[in-house]
Design a protein around this motif. Structure first.
Motif, short mmCIF file in Angstrom:
data_model
loop_
_atom_site.label_atom_id
_atom_site.label_comp_id
_atom_site.label_asym_id
_atom_site.label_seq_id
_atom_site.Cartn_x
_atom_site.Cartn_y
_atom_site.Cartn_z
N LEU A 23 -24.07 23.95 -40.35
CA LEU A 23 -23.07 23.65 -41.36
C LEU A 23 -22.09 24.87 -41.29
CD1 LEU A 23 -25.18 22.62 -44.46
CD2 LEU A 23 -23.38 21.43 -42.85
N ALA A 24 -22.44 26.25 -40.98
CA ALA A 24 -21.69 27.44 -40.84
C ALA A 24 -20.67 27.25 -39.63
CB ALA A 24 -22.65 28.71 -40.96
N GLN A 25 -21.42 26.68 -38.49
CA GLN A 25 -20.64 26.73 -37.40
C GLN A 25 -19.69 25.65 -37.43
OE1 GLN A 25 -21.50 27.70 -33.75
NE2 GLN A 25 -19.99 26.55 -32.75
N ASP A 26 -19.83 24.64 -38.09
CA ASP A 26 -18.77 23.57 -38.49
C ASP A 26 -17.71 23.98 -39.46
OD1 ASP A 26 -20.29 21.54 -37.01
OD2 ASP A 26 -21.09 20.48 -38.73
N ALA A 27 -17.95 24.71 -40.47
CA ALA A 27 -17.09 25.77 -41.24
C ALA A 27 -16.20 26.30 -40.52
CB ALA A 27 -17.71 26.22 -42.43
N GLN A 28 -16.55 26.98 -39.60
CA GLN A 28 -16.21 28.18 -38.81
C GLN A 28 -15.16 27.35 -37.77
OE1 GLN A 28 -18.30 30.54 -35.86
NE2 GLN A 28 -17.09 32.43 -36.59
N ILE A 29 -15.42 26.24 -37.30
CA ILE A 29 -14.63 25.44 -36.54
C ILE A 29 -13.39 24.78 -37.28
CG2 ILE A 29 -14.42 23.01 -35.01
CD1 ILE A 29 -17.22 24.02 -33.99
N ARG A 30 -13.78 24.34 -38.31
CA ARG A 30 -12.85 23.83 -39.41
C ARG A 30 -11.63 24.73 -39.61
NH1 ARG A 30 -17.23 21.27 -41.57
NH2 ARG A 30 -17.02 22.58 -43.48
N ARG A 31 -12.04 26.00 -39.94
CA ARG A 31 -11.25 27.20 -40.39
C ARG A 31 -10.48 27.58 -39.10
NH1 ARG A 31 -8.59 30.05 -44.15
NH2 ARG A 31 -8.05 32.00 -43.57
N GLY A 32 -10.94 27.45 -37.68
CA GLY A 32 -10.30 27.85 -36.56
C GLY A 32 -9.23 26.68 -36.41
N GLN A 33 -9.43 25.36 -36.81
CA GLN A 33 -8.80 24.39 -36.67
C GLN A 33 -7.38 24.73 -37.31
OE1 GLN A 33 -9.90 20.44 -37.51
NE2 GLN A 33 -8.65 19.56 -36.31
N TYR A 34 -7.75 24.89 -38.86
CA TYR A 34 -6.84 25.12 -39.53
C TYR A 34 -5.73 26.18 -39.50
CZ TYR A 34 -4.57 27.07 -43.96
OH TYR A 34 -4.11 27.84 -44.89
N LEU A 35 -6.29 27.44 -38.64
CA LEU A 35 -5.54 28.56 -38.47
C LEU A 35 -4.69 28.25 -37.17
CD1 LEU A 35 -8.09 31.27 -38.87
CD2 LEU A 35 -6.10 30.89 -40.33
N VAL A 36 -5.03 27.38 -36.06
CA VAL A 36 -4.46 26.98 -35.01
C VAL A 36 -3.21 26.09 -35.48
CG1 VAL A 36 -4.54 25.57 -32.78
CG2 VAL A 36 -6.34 27.36 -33.29
N THR A 37 -3.52 25.16 -36.24
CA THR A 37 -2.46 24.49 -36.81
C THR A 37 -1.40 25.21 -37.43
OG1 THR A 37 -4.13 22.51 -36.83
CG2 THR A 37 -1.99 22.37 -38.14
N LEU A 38 -1.70 26.15 -38.40
CA LEU A 38 -0.87 26.91 -39.22
C LEU A 38 -0.03 27.85 -38.03
CD1 LEU A 38 0.25 27.63 -42.08
CD2 LEU A 38 -1.77 29.50 -41.89
N GLY A 39 -0.65 28.32 -37.10
CA GLY A 39 -0.16 29.35 -36.23
C GLY A 39 1.07 28.62 -35.45
N GLY A 40 0.76 27.09 -35.19
CA GLY A 40 1.71 26.37 -34.37
C GLY A 40 1.33 26.59 -32.94
N CYS A 41 0.17 26.67 -32.73
CA CYS A 41 -0.33 26.94 -31.21
C CYS A 41 0.07 25.65 -30.40
CB CYS A 41 -1.84 27.21 -31.09
SG CYS A 41 -2.41 28.76 -32.02
N ASN A 42 0.10 24.40 -31.26
CA ASN A 42 0.23 23.07 -30.53
C ASN A 42 1.67 23.04 -30.04
OD1 ASN A 42 -0.03 19.95 -30.32
ND2 ASN A 42 1.63 20.05 -31.59
N ASP A 43 2.57 23.66 -30.68
CA ASP A 43 3.92 23.80 -29.97
C ASP A 43 4.12 24.15 -28.69
OD1 ASP A 43 3.99 23.35 -32.94
OD2 ASP A 43 5.47 24.98 -33.40
N CYS A 44 3.58 25.16 -28.26
CA CYS A 44 3.77 25.86 -26.97
C CYS A 44 2.67 25.47 -25.81
CB CYS A 44 3.91 27.09 -27.04
SG CYS A 44 5.39 27.73 -27.93
N HIS A 45 1.35 24.93 -26.48
CA HIS A 45 0.31 24.70 -25.54
C HIS A 45 0.16 23.12 -25.44
CE1 HIS A 45 -0.47 28.95 -25.29
NE2 HIS A 45 -0.17 29.02 -26.33
N THR A 46 0.92 22.28 -26.00
CA THR A 46 0.27 20.74 -25.81
C THR A 46 1.46 20.01 -24.90
OG1 THR A 46 -0.73 20.53 -27.82
CG2 THR A 46 -0.08 18.83 -27.08
N PRO A 47 0.96 19.33 -23.98
CA PRO A 47 1.93 18.54 -23.09
C PRO A 47 2.83 17.84 -23.98
CG PRO A 47 -0.20 18.72 -22.09
CD PRO A 47 -0.43 19.35 -23.44
N GLY A 48 4.04 17.52 -23.51
CA GLY A 48 4.80 16.50 -24.23
C GLY A 48 5.59 17.10 -25.55
#
Length: 175
Positions: A23-48
């Motif tokens: 559960l702790a790992q899942d919460a950490q992964i969800r937090r990481g996903q939230y931060l990656v989304t908020l940080g806009g990482c998708n913009d420069c690192h996703t094809p297309g």
């Protein structure tokens, strides 16, 4: 007898601790996903993404569009998935954290100036760890991005050019 009791106690502890650890790992992964989304990482690192059609099957798998920085060259958003050959698969969570917060790759090279690591340097250690854990949890995508290309090299892909304001003005007045 002592060994059997110890083994039974250890097995009980692992069985009881595992759900909480998961559960702790899942919460950490969800937090990481939230931060990656908020940080806009998708913009420069996703094809297309820069063509208005992000390829979500290759989410964070690296961009086919590079950024040209005058005097430095052309840099592409690399593959952030845990692919061992073309992504971060061989990087430890600590190495990812250093790249995010200090702008340094495991081989000692500095990240391209377009990477906003200075802004990420003030993230908490827990948030940086969550990002690293999330990136390591992604489905690996095999995608080697082009480059980097030095200032005198010809890029082999689409390029977004960063133009200083004066040069942009001069270019538009020459038309």
């Amino acid at each position: 007898m002592f060994r059997m009791l110890f083994a039974a106690a250890a097995a009980f502890y692992v069985a009881c601790a595992s759900p909480d650890a998961g559960l702790a790992q899942d919460a950490q992964i969800r937090r990481g996903q939230y931060l990656v989304t908020l940080g806009g990482c998708n913009d420069c690192h996703t094809p297309g993404y820069f063509f208005g059609k992000p390829d979500m099957a290759r989410f964070l798998g690296g961009s086919e569009v590079g950024f040209e920085i005058p005097g430095l060259g052309v840099f592409h958003g690399p593959n952030l998935t845990p692919d061992p050959e073309t992504g971060l698969g061989a990087w430890s969570a600590e190495q990812i954290a250093i790249a995010i917060t200090r702008g340094r790759r495991p081989d000692g090279r500095e990240l391209a100036p377009i990477m906003p690591w200075h802004a990420f340097a003030s993230l908490t250690a827990q948030d940086v760890r969550a990002i690293a854990v999330y990136l390591k949890s992604l489905k690996p995508v095999k995608n080697k991005v082009p480059g980097p290309f030095g200032p005198n090299e010809q890029p082999t892909s689409f390029v977004m050019k960063i133009v200083p304001p004066q040069a942009a003005t001069e270019g538009s007045s020459a038309r």
